[in-house]
Scaffold this active site. Structure first.
Site, mmCIF file in Angstrom:
data_model
loop_
_atom_site.group_PDB
_atom_site.id
_atom_site.type_symbol
_atom_site.label_atom_id
_atom_site.label_comp_id
_atom_site.label_asym_id
_atom_site.label_seq_id
_atom_site.Cartn_x
_atom_site.Cartn_y
_atom_site.Cartn_z
ATOM 1 N N ASP A 1 11.582 7.550 -0.983
ATOM 2 C CA ASP A 1 10.351 6.783 -0.769
ATOM 3 C C ASP A 1 9.385 7.125 -1.886
ATOM 4 O O ASP A 1 9.647 8.023 -2.708
ATOM 5 C CB ASP A 1 9.741 7.138 0.595
ATOM 6 C CG ASP A 1 8.553 6.262 0.978
ATOM 7 O OD1 ASP A 1 8.416 5.159 0.417
ATOM 8 O OD2 ASP A 1 7.757 6.683 1.837
ATOM 9 N N CYS B 1 11.504 2.465 2.104
ATOM 10 C CA CYS B 1 10.245 1.834 1.702
ATOM 11 C C CYS B 1 10.426 0.326 1.767
ATOM 12 O O CYS B 1 11.322 -0.221 1.111
ATOM 13 C CB CYS B 1 9.858 2.269 0.288
ATOM 14 S SG CYS B 1 8.410 1.420 -0.386
ATOM 15 N N CYS C 1 5.627 -0.455 7.131
ATOM 16 C CA CYS C 1 5.575 0.561 6.081
ATOM 17 C C CYS C 1 6.012 1.855 6.727
ATOM 18 O O CYS C 1 5.537 2.189 7.831
ATOM 19 C CB CYS C 1 4.161 0.687 5.513
ATOM 20 S SG CYS C 1 3.951 2.081 4.368
#
Length: 281
Positions: free
Chosen positions: A18, A82, A196
């Site tokens: 990420d 992500c 997210c």
């Protein structure tokens, strides 16, 4: 009484990647699903946060950094934890690597099946909201719903602070989330997609700040299931004896990041030598 899901006996080595520490929510879902996995972690701290970066820069950088990370960690599976990176660079990253690559996409399909009012909230970064991929998910699975969108980078930074152990003022979380409910139709939202991987870190605070009762859902469990499925189909497993490690792309990472990693069992934090091709983007 519903039976509890039995953790998978799957073994192997997974690398979760990420821009910051948000992907640790995916790491937790994997660890809960398969305690036998060795789960390494990587944060592109030198380019954080992805949600503020231009499409071209991310499309160029993510595959380069992912390729360098896989060369270092040698995992069986790479998870791009992500939404922003996955909706933009997943295909190119897969074409570069010889191992399975699992992406992360907003949980719009399950939200569309859960909502009773027909109104869904979509909390994401501005980058994820701008992607054609996100619009296609809505068209394919939630065309019968009203989907109210709000993009926030403030929530990403708040989640990083929360993970570092800071107690967040309730007013800051409320202000960052408020535009979702203040939009036309916002009073009808009963399900919110946390699009997210940072945002589940704020689930308690978001729930407390919501103006009425809503359900918050994310993709963590689905990503864990898909990762285990790919591990089961993989021709080889890298179990090894090396303990889990974490990588960052900043030569010197903030001490707060180191504290977070140690809480998750990452005693070793290494700096990745980012390819020159990715440094100038």
């Amino acid at each position: 009484m519903a039976s509890r899901r039995t953790p998978s006996p799957a073994t192997g080595r997974v690398l979760v990647f990420d821009s910051g520490i948000g992907g640790l929510t995916i790491r937790d879902a994997l660890a809960a699903s398969a305690p036998g996995l060795v789960i390494d972690y990587a944060a592109d701290t030198a380019f954080f946060p992805y949600g503020e970066k231009a499409d071209a820069a991310l499309a160029a950088r993510v595959p380069e950094v992912a390729e360098a990370l896989v060369a270092e960690a040698k995992p069986d599976v790479l998870v791009i934890a992500c939404n922003t990176a996955s909706t933009l660079a997943l295909s190119e990253t897969r074409s570069r690597l010889a191992i399975p690559v699992i992406g992360t996409v907003p949980a719009i399909k399950p939200a569309a099946s859960l909502t009773k009012t027909g109104t869904i909230g979509l909390l994401a970064t501005p980058g994820t909201l701008a992607r054609a991929y996100t619009s296609k998910l809505i068209a394919d699975f939630a065309a019968h719903c009203q989907v109210i969108r709000h993009g926030s980078v403030d929530l990403v930074h708040l989640a990083e602070r929360r993970a570092a152990g800071e107690r967040l003022p309730a007013s800051e979380v409320a202000a960052a989330q408020a535009p979702l409910f203040h939009a036309p139709g916002g009073e009808q939202i009963d399900t919110v997609v946390l699009a997210c991987t940072h945002f589940p870190l704020l689930r308690t605070e978001l729930t407390a700040a919501a103006p009425h009762q809503v359900s918050y859902i994310d993709s963590g469990a689905a990503i864990a299931r898909q990762t285990l499925k790919r591990l089961e189909a993989a021709p080889a497993r890298r179990i090894g004896v090396d303990p889990p490690a974490a990588w960052v792309t900043s030569p010197v990472h903030p001490e707060a990041v180191g504290r977070v990693f140690r809480r998750y069992g990452y005693e070793t934090v290494r700096a990745l030598d980012v390819p020159a091709r990715a440094q100038g983007v």
